[in-house]
Design an enzyme around this catalytic site. Sequence first.
Site, PDB file in Angstrom:
ATOM      1  N   GLY A  72      36.289  40.906  45.701  1.00 54.72           N
ATOM      2  CA  GLY A  72      36.558  42.407  45.404  1.00 54.72           C
ATOM      3  C   GLY A  72      35.576  43.116  44.492  1.00 54.72           C
ATOM      4  O   GLY A  72      35.163  44.181  44.643  1.00 54.72           O
ATOM      5  N   THR A  73      35.474  42.576  43.328  1.00 58.30           N
ATOM      6  CA  THR A  73      34.541  43.037  42.247  1.00 58.30           C
ATOM      7  C   THR A  73      33.450  43.361  42.916  1.00 58.30           C
ATOM      8  O   THR A  73      32.558  44.327  42.637  1.00 58.30           O
ATOM      9  CB  THR A  73      34.409  42.138  41.054  1.00 58.30           C
ATOM     10  OG1 THR A  73      36.007  42.008  40.537  1.00 58.30           O
ATOM     11  CG2 THR A  73      33.332  42.581  40.055  1.00 58.30           C
ATOM     12  N   ASN A 152      46.686  48.913  42.098  1.00 54.23           N
ATOM     13  CA  ASN A 152      47.264  47.835  41.891  1.00 54.23           C
ATOM     14  C   ASN A 152      48.484  47.420  40.662  1.00 54.23           C
ATOM     15  O   ASN A 152      49.109  46.355  40.715  1.00 54.23           O
ATOM     16  CB  ASN A 152      45.872  46.672  41.363  1.00 54.23           C
ATOM     17  CG  ASN A 152      45.354  47.420  40.421  1.00 54.23           C
ATOM     18  OD1 ASN A 152      44.971  48.475  40.324  1.00 54.23           O
ATOM     19  ND2 ASN A 152      44.735  46.392  39.420  1.00 54.23           N
ATOM     20  N   SER A 200      39.218  41.998  49.367  1.00 48.14           N
ATOM     21  CA  SER A 200      39.127  40.969  48.851  1.00 48.14           C
ATOM     22  C   SER A 200      40.165  39.689  49.582  1.00 48.14           C
ATOM     23  O   SER A 200      41.302  40.069  49.933  1.00 48.14           O
ATOM     24  CB  SER A 200      39.354  40.898  47.304  1.00 48.14           C
ATOM     25  OG  SER A 200      39.577  39.744  46.733  1.00 48.14           O
ATOM     26  N   HIS A 202      41.382  36.767  48.490  1.00 44.66           N
ATOM     27  CA  HIS A 202      42.492  36.007  47.659  1.00 44.66           C
ATOM     28  C   HIS A 202      43.850  36.898  47.364  1.00 44.66           C
ATOM     29  O   HIS A 202      44.837  36.457  47.075  1.00 44.66           O
ATOM     30  CB  HIS A 202      41.935  35.390  46.646  1.00 44.66           C
ATOM     31  CG  HIS A 202      41.951  36.430  45.236  1.00 44.66           C
ATOM     32  ND1 HIS A 202      42.845  36.379  44.447  1.00 44.66           N
ATOM     33  CD2 HIS A 202      40.730  37.151  45.080  1.00 44.66           C
ATOM     34  CE1 HIS A 202      42.493  37.394  43.403  1.00 44.66           C
ATOM     35  NE2 HIS A 202      41.205  37.725  43.867  1.00 44.66           N
ATOM     36  N   THR A 238      22.839  32.467  50.936  1.00 40.83           N
ATOM     37  CA  THR A 238      23.555  31.535  52.276  1.00 40.83           C
ATOM     38  C   THR A 238      24.828  32.075  52.291  1.00 40.83           C
ATOM     39  O   THR A 238      25.808  31.914  51.268  1.00 40.83           O
ATOM     40  CB  THR A 238      23.456  30.122  51.942  1.00 40.83           C
ATOM     41  OG1 THR A 238      22.090  29.854  51.764  1.00 40.83           O
ATOM     42  CG2 THR A 238      23.780  29.232  52.810  1.00 40.83           C
ATOM     43  N   CYS A 326      43.243  40.964  35.734  1.00 41.95           N
ATOM     44  CA  CYS A 326      41.796  41.209  35.100  1.00 41.95           C
ATOM     45  C   CYS A 326      41.800  41.624  33.899  1.00 41.95           C
ATOM     46  O   CYS A 326      40.869  41.620  33.161  1.00 41.95           O
ATOM     47  CB  CYS A 326      40.846  41.722  36.198  1.00 41.95           C
ATOM     48  SG  CYS A 326      40.844  41.201  37.939  1.00 41.95           S
TER      49      CYS A 326
END
Lengths: 381, 390
Positions: A72-73, A152, A200, A202, A238, A326
Amino acid sequence: MLNHIYLDHAATAPVHADVIETMAVVMKEQFGNPSSIHSFGRSARSIVDESRSKIAKSIGARTEEIIFTSGGTESDNLAILGVAKSYQKNGNHIITTMIEHHAVLHACKSLEKEGFEVTYLPVDEYGQISVEDFKKALRDETILVTIMFGNNEVGAVQPIKEIARLLEDHQAKFHTDAVQAFGLMDLNVTELGVDLLSVSAHKINGPKGIGFLYVKQNTALTPLSFGGEQERKRRAGTENVASIAGFAKAVEIASIDRAEKVEQFTELKKLLIKSLQSRDITFSVNGLLENSLPHVLNLSFPGTDVESMLVNLDMEGVAVSSGSACTAGSIDPSHVLVAMFGQESERVRNSIRFSFGLYNTKGQVERSAEVTAKIVNRLTR
Amino acid sequence: MIGKKKGFSDMIYFDNSATTKPYPEVVDSFVKVSNDFFGNPSSIHRLGVEAESLLAQARKQMSELLQVNPSEVYFTSGGTESNNLAIKGTALMYRNRGKHIITSAVEHASVREAYQQLKELGFRITVIPVDAEGRVSVTEIEDAICHDTILVSIMHVNNEVGTIQPIEEIGNMIKGYSKILFHVDFVQGIGKVALNIQKHHIDLCSISAHKFHGLKGTGVLVVREGVQISPLFSGGNQEWKLRSGTENVAGAVSMAKALRLTLQRYETKLRQISEIQGYLLKELKLLEDVVIHTPNSGRAPHIINFSVKGFRGEVFVHALEEKGLIVSTTSACSSKKKAVSHTILAMNVSKDVAESAIRLSLSYENTLEEANKAISIIKTTVTELREVMH
């Protein structure tokens, strides 16, 4: 975890067993580099392609409009810095809100240092921006509007469609951080009318370290990092094949019975409130129950302080948080609550976020209410 | 299975510089951490604290294996991000001090391309040429240093031909210039060729886990104590504010595991991999019209690059795969656009020959028996392709 009740899904969610299984199989059997021209590479490439296509479909996007990132960041930063740098010839004004995630706020701050002008829209006591304020802030030289879909910390859902409509004939690109909303809310990029959208993995029972940015076709985007030609030259490195496959699996899982989950989380929210009410403690909801993310509930308990609440709840086996994970670590007052209630309000120092997810049960919520009430009573005695 | 004639398990995988197969223990670590320790390391409840302590443990293990301090280990999403962070982070931090950067002609795409953007921002990039073995000269680097040089970035082991650069000498030389940072792309060298980050005065050092049997999407940038650089992106201030974003705990733990296992094999299997390389080089030299690009000395033990004159690289790669040998033309990151190896061109090899270049890259899991088979596959393929062409 023995008797542990996890009500912090907005921070991160348990990785679904099927996601882990999917990833382990890819790691063991399809470890090729998707850029390689041999069969190991082609097989890895096909996993990336299939996953991308599944994920694109989930938001009504075209396959080539999805850029995989490390989360997300990175998605938020890529959207904001990438658009700002690509369109700075058209203007230097950006509009965002005071209650964005730090990934958005800090990206905007860094642009201010480079000479961009940023308007931070205020919110009301329910965490809602006003469309009137937005209209007033919008200028001819605005090049980017970035407003989160659902907050959030308090769950407030913003009028994204309305703002998109106002931008229909405007040059500004419209980005929304949908990290908390994705998986539960109906997000169709065409219906929403956004140009960029961050997600994101997770937060939806996928792995950490993977996310995506939706970028509407023909939107210019300066990359953050350079190198190989992966992701149509917009994100070198990659491809994280196993995590991409795990992400697609998580999206698939999230889409199953989505409406039921929304209903279930909404019920859990109501149950938590009802159970607390029945225990005769004083509290209030930060934000609204309607027009809110179904899994996020932020409550203020007058007479307590957030730190002792969290520590006590943790000791009783209930994992909740003060707001965004965060910003945790330091328990600075939440910028979201400050925006809603002002620096001086008691609420910025006595509020707790409960966030629900898969596997949460009514029993867990009742038990959490019981524990919370006990602690509140002890702290306010 | 995708392989036309053979399953993946029957194939000889000699493309370990593109990516490696994760060790089973690495996958197990990832699965265990994902299952049992899913907390967000920034959360202050027990699950968060447990995740944070696992992350700290992974950082400590990485630091011990890399012989640096734990506070010098910054987790990233891989080699490309590490290289970009090192180069752009230095450039943006010190742009007021100077706008000159020195690099080599044989760097990885993630280093080369990072400069393109810096050029647009007004930076000057001096690209040091290489000799016929693909090696830079320390004197030439020193001669290129200007009053406003802020960074020297030189890779350790070249990913295409395997040449080892004189990192120790460059580090010793740069030590005399207190205002210049030294970045080393250690992605191909790690686990195969030793490098002492502290002793060689390296300020910034990039590694990527999927090149040593770890997982894709995980890497490290070592940033020497006291060195400050700007972040590529910002947010929750993780990794001491240099790299925001929820930490990939399971990825970091599995990377530490992969590096430990790789360095154990370095102790026990370095001789074996060198012997396999020696054997392959010896046999290839016996073939007609073969040009070896990997240097005779000062080379990493796992890369063998050669051309069979007259065959285009891709044609040869596909023909070898038909017989069960997996190799590549050039770096995987640039193989899509069918570009000729820029390393080999920089070594002053003609375009013709460069277009035929093939890279075999080994890991400690490869055996001499596989090498035997590979040579016989190469021989047969060369014969068959020649027949087709005549």
